[in-house]
Design a protein around this motif. Structure first.
Motif, PDB file in Angstrom:
ATOM      1  N   VAL A  75       0.819  -1.207   0.000  1.00 18.72           N
ATOM      2  CA  VAL A  75       0.000   0.000   0.000  1.00 18.72           C
ATOM      3  C   VAL A  75       0.853   1.257   0.000  1.00 18.72           C
ATOM      4  O   VAL A  75       0.550   2.230  -0.698  1.00 18.72           O
ATOM      5  CB  VAL A  75      -0.967  -0.019   1.206  1.00 18.72           C
ATOM      6  N   SER A  76       1.945   1.248   0.769  1.00 17.28           N
ATOM      7  CA  SER A  76       2.784   2.449   0.833  1.00 17.28           C
ATOM      8  C   SER A  76       3.378   2.771  -0.531  1.00 17.28           C
ATOM      9  O   SER A  76       3.447   3.941  -0.941  1.00 17.28           O
ATOM     10  CB  SER A  76       3.891   2.286   1.881  1.00 17.28           C
ATOM     11  N   ALA A  77       3.813   1.739  -1.271  1.00 18.04           N
ATOM     12  CA  ALA A  77       4.371   1.969  -2.603  1.00 18.04           C
ATOM     13  C   ALA A  77       3.292   2.473  -3.559  1.00 18.04           C
ATOM     14  O   ALA A  77       3.556   3.329  -4.416  1.00 18.04           O
ATOM     15  CB  ALA A  77       5.002   0.688  -3.146  1.00 18.04           C
ATOM     16  N   TRP A  78       2.080   1.961  -3.406  1.00 18.48           N
ATOM     17  CA  TRP A  78       0.980   2.387  -4.274  1.00 18.48           C
ATOM     18  C   TRP A  78       0.651   3.860  -4.055  1.00 18.48           C
ATOM     19  O   TRP A  78       0.568   4.638  -5.012  1.00 18.48           O
ATOM     20  CB  TRP A  78      -0.247   1.517  -4.032  1.00 18.48           C
ATOM     21  N   PRO A 119      -0.093  12.519 -17.180  1.00 15.75           N
ATOM     22  CA  PRO A 119      -1.453  12.213 -17.667  1.00 15.75           C
ATOM     23  C   PRO A 119      -1.833  10.769 -17.341  1.00 15.75           C
ATOM     24  O   PRO A 119      -1.234   9.823 -17.861  1.00 15.75           O
ATOM     25  CB  PRO A 119      -1.341  12.439 -19.173  1.00 15.75           C
ATOM     26  N   VAL A 120      -2.806  10.606 -16.491  1.00 15.45           N
ATOM     27  CA  VAL A 120      -3.194   9.279 -16.008  1.00 15.45           C
ATOM     28  C   VAL A 120      -4.704   9.117 -16.165  1.00 15.45           C
ATOM     29  O   VAL A 120      -5.474  10.036 -15.907  1.00 15.45           O
ATOM     30  CB  VAL A 120      -2.830   9.102 -14.523  1.00 15.45           C
ATOM     31  N   VAL A 121      -5.117   7.962 -16.607  1.00 13.84           N
ATOM     32  CA  VAL A 121      -6.526   7.565 -16.515  1.00 13.84           C
ATOM     33  C   VAL A 121      -6.562   6.122 -15.988  1.00 13.84           C
ATOM     34  O   VAL A 121      -5.759   5.301 -16.396  1.00 13.84           O
ATOM     35  CB  VAL A 121      -7.272   7.642 -17.873  1.00 13.84           C
ATOM     36  N   ASN A 122      -7.486   5.963 -15.016  1.00 14.57           N
ATOM     37  CA  ASN A 122      -8.344   7.022 -14.509  1.00 14.57           C
ATOM     38  C   ASN A 122      -7.532   8.054 -13.728  1.00 14.57           C
ATOM     39  O   ASN A 122      -6.401   7.781 -13.326  1.00 14.57           O
ATOM     40  CB  ASN A 122      -9.457   6.425 -13.649  1.00 14.57           C
ATOM     41  N   ARG A 123      -8.104   9.255 -13.528  1.00 14.80           N
ATOM     42  CA  ARG A 123      -7.363  10.332 -12.899  1.00 14.80           C
ATOM     43  C   ARG A 123      -6.978   9.975 -11.469  1.00 14.80           C
ATOM     44  O   ARG A 123      -7.645   9.179 -10.803  1.00 14.80           O
ATOM     45  CB  ARG A 123      -8.197  11.613 -12.928  1.00 14.80           C
ATOM     46  N   VAL A 124      -5.886  10.570 -11.005  1.00 11.91           N
ATOM     47  CA  VAL A 124      -5.342  10.211  -9.694  1.00 11.91           C
ATOM     48  C   VAL A 124      -6.369  10.365  -8.568  1.00 11.91           C
ATOM     49  O   VAL A 124      -6.454   9.488  -7.697  1.00 11.91           O
ATOM     50  CB  VAL A 124      -4.056  11.008  -9.398  1.00 11.91           C
ATOM     51  N   LEU A 155      -8.331   7.250  -8.616  1.00 13.58           N
ATOM     52  CA  LEU A 155      -7.553   6.091  -8.179  1.00 13.58           C
ATOM     53  C   LEU A 155      -7.393   6.085  -6.665  1.00 13.58           C
ATOM     54  O   LEU A 155      -7.529   5.035  -6.016  1.00 13.58           O
ATOM     55  CB  LEU A 155      -6.177   6.092  -8.849  1.00 13.58           C
ATOM     56  N   ARG A 156      -7.100   7.248  -6.099  1.00 12.49           N
ATOM     57  CA  ARG A 156      -6.893   7.327  -4.651  1.00 12.49           C
ATOM     58  C   ARG A 156      -8.194   7.023  -3.913  1.00 12.49           C
ATOM     59  O   ARG A 156      -8.211   6.267  -2.935  1.00 12.49           O
ATOM     60  CB  ARG A 156      -6.353   8.699  -4.265  1.00 12.49           C
ATOM     61  N   TRP A 157      -9.287   7.606  -4.375  1.00 14.22           N
ATOM     62  CA  TRP A 157     -10.597   7.378  -3.751  1.00 14.22           C
ATOM     63  C   TRP A 157     -10.998   5.914  -3.830  1.00 14.22           C
ATOM     64  O   TRP A 157     -11.530   5.351  -2.870  1.00 14.22           O
ATOM     65  CB  TRP A 157     -11.614   8.261  -4.468  1.00 14.22           C
TER      66      TRP A 157
END
Length: 285
Positions: free
Chosen positions: A67-70, A83-88, A91-93
């Motif tokens: 989890v810490s690395a993620w 540029p990331v999808v889905n948006r960060v 992803l965090r939520w």
């Protein structure tokens, strides 16, 4: 020569053998057919990502075990404005199943869930009273592939890996055994296809590694409406999404989870074999 956007797909570190490669090949083929160039990067050590037009964490398997690395990766992607999808924020939520409470607060029918900070026998007894059932399921709040997920029978004890740890407690939904778990897939906000997954005899988990099997399913209006309502509650519209749901004793569907990070998309069940998925990704470049 036409512009060919370069996409990096994040893939697992060592330890997952080659189980991800057939699904990777299907997704990569769809993206390539849409005019995208596809690279692989191991999510735990992706190196320099600045040369890519888009980053997709589609195979960031094992993030729940590191989890810490993620979260460090998400912080980096955000800090470097990659540029990331889905948006960060999505992803965090979606990383912690506490989002189920967000969905419930917004009126989405979800599997009843109690978030317990340190699981013990008293918490299980409280959950049985609250849910009106002796059959429970416990799972880590950050989990994937049914890691650490257990069915607790009446009078059953807490598994050692869960005792005193934060766990989500839910009733065992009758529908998962009677009719299976339904998954609906959306690309660019549009419904693509659906499947129903059945557990192996004697099990409650529908994942392939536990003997689960899937078949195509034509999602009804109620399932599509529930999925759309759940996705509307995300911090931003997801480019790709899977919504998992199960029925209660009366057959009413409840969202079990949203898969917005690294979902199996079962593109071989999509009528277009992934063309809509690829178009949605291309549009996000």
């Amino acid at each position: 020569m036409p512009f060919q956007p370069r996409v990096a797909i994040l893939v697992p570190a060592a330890g997952f053998a080659d189980r991800w490669q057939p699904a990777f090949a299907r997704k990569a083929a769809a993206l390539t057919a849409a005019g995208l160039s596809v690279d692989q990067r191991v999510w735990t050590d992706p190196g320099d990502l600045a040369g890519h037009d888009l980053i997709l964490p589609l195979f960031a398997w094992g993030y729940q075990r590191n989890v810490s690395a993620w979260y460090a990766l998400l912080d980096r992607l955000e800090a470097e404005a990659l540029p990331v999808v889905n948006r960060v924020p999505v992803l965090r939520w979606n990383s912690d199943k506490a989002y189920l409470a967000d969905l419930a607060d917004k009126g989405v029918a979800v599997v009843p869930t109690i978030d317990v900070a340190a699981l013990d026998a008293a918490a299980l007894a409280d959950a049985r009273r609250a849910f009106g059932t002796d059959e429970l399921v416990i799972k880590p709040a950050i989990s994937g592939g049914a890691d650490g997920t257990h069915r607790i029978a009446p009078g059953g004890s807490i598994p050692a890996d869960a005792l005193g740890r934060r766990r989500l407690v839910q009733p065992l939904m009758p529908g998962v055994l009677a009719t299976g778990e339904f998954s609906l897939f959306f690309f660019g906000g549009r419904y693509s296809h659906a499947i129903v997954k059945h557990p192996a005899s004697g099990d409650f988990r529908v994942q392939e590694q536990f003997g689960g099997r899937e078949t195509a399913w034509e999602a009804n209006d109620a399932a599509r409406a529930l999925a759309a309502m759940a996705l509307a509650a995300a911090p931003a519209p997801p480019v790709y999404a899977r919504v998992d749901m199960v029925g209660d004793g009366a057959g009413r569907l409840h969202v079990m989870e949203l898969e917005l990070i690294e979902p199996s998309l079962f593109l071989h069940h999509a009528p277009d074999k992934g063309a809509a998925f690829a178009r949605a990704v291309y549009a996000a470049v």
